[in-house]
Motif scaffolding. Sequence first.
Motif, short mmCIF file in Angstrom:
data_model
loop_
_atom_site.label_atom_id
_atom_site.label_comp_id
_atom_site.label_asym_id
_atom_site.label_seq_id
_atom_site.Cartn_x
_atom_site.Cartn_y
_atom_site.Cartn_z
N TYR A 45 12.03 8.77 7.39
CA TYR A 45 11.76 8.06 6.15
C TYR A 45 10.75 8.80 5.30
CZ TYR A 45 13.91 4.19 8.64
OH TYR A 45 14.77 3.40 9.34
N LYS B 75 6.72 1.81 -0.18
CA LYS B 75 8.18 1.76 -0.27
C LYS B 75 8.74 2.89 0.58
CE LYS B 75 10.22 -0.67 -2.96
NZ LYS B 75 10.86 -1.96 -2.77
N ASP C 182 12.70 -2.59 2.84
CA ASP C 182 12.28 -1.23 2.47
C ASP C 182 10.86 -1.20 1.93
OD1 ASP C 182 14.71 -0.06 3.21
OD2 ASP C 182 15.61 -0.62 1.30
N THR D 54 12.17 5.08 1.95
CA THR D 54 13.56 5.45 1.73
C THR D 54 13.94 6.44 2.81
OG1 THR D 54 12.89 7.21 0.20
CG2 THR D 54 13.52 5.11 -0.78
N ARG D 55 15.21 6.43 3.18
CA ARG D 55 15.68 7.38 4.20
C ARG D 55 15.71 8.78 3.60
NH1 ARG D 55 17.16 5.18 8.93
NH2 ARG D 55 17.83 3.03 8.89
#
Length: 162
Positions: free
Chosen positions: A140, A129, A90, A131-132
Motif C-alpha cells: 500500500y 488514505k 481505505d 491505496t494499493r
Amino acid sequence: MMRLSLASLLIFGQHASSSCAAAGGCLSGKRLSNLADRFQRRYWDKLALVKYPPPPRDARTCAQLAQEMSSSLNSRAVSPWKYSINRDVDRIPHEIAFAECICQGCIINQHEDLKYNSVPVFAPLMVLKKTRCGNDPSKYEVKNDFINVPLACTCVVPKYVK
C-alpha cells in the motif's frame, strides 16, 4: 459518552506533520499496520474519539427532542444532532463519528421554529488514505489527507437571497 473538543480537533488537525505517512514508497501489510497504530496513538488517541464511541443511533424525532430536552448535550441543544459512523476501509481510522442535524429548524420554546436553520459545524481532521501499489497489489501507498468532519450542529439565521 463521547468526549470531543473542537479546539483539540483544530489544534491537532492543523499542526499534524506529514511524518506519519512519510514512510515513502509502498508498504507491506505489517508496515501499514505499524504506521496506522503509530498514527492512532499520536493523533487520534489524544482526541478520545476511539475510546469513547458515540451512543447507539438515536431514532427520536425533532418534535420528541423538543419536548424532552434531556439527556446528553447533543439532545439538549437548540439544534440537536445524532451521530452515525462513517466507514471507509481505505482510510485510517476506518470509522469516524459524524454528526447529523436532527431538525431542519431550531428548537425555540420547546417547538421547532423554521425561521431558523440547524446546520452542521465542521472541523478539518487529518486521516491517512491508503491505496494499493500498482506494481505490487499486496502493498500500500499511504498519504496524509484532511477531511471535514461534522462535529455538532448549531442554530443560524437562514441565508436570504436579495
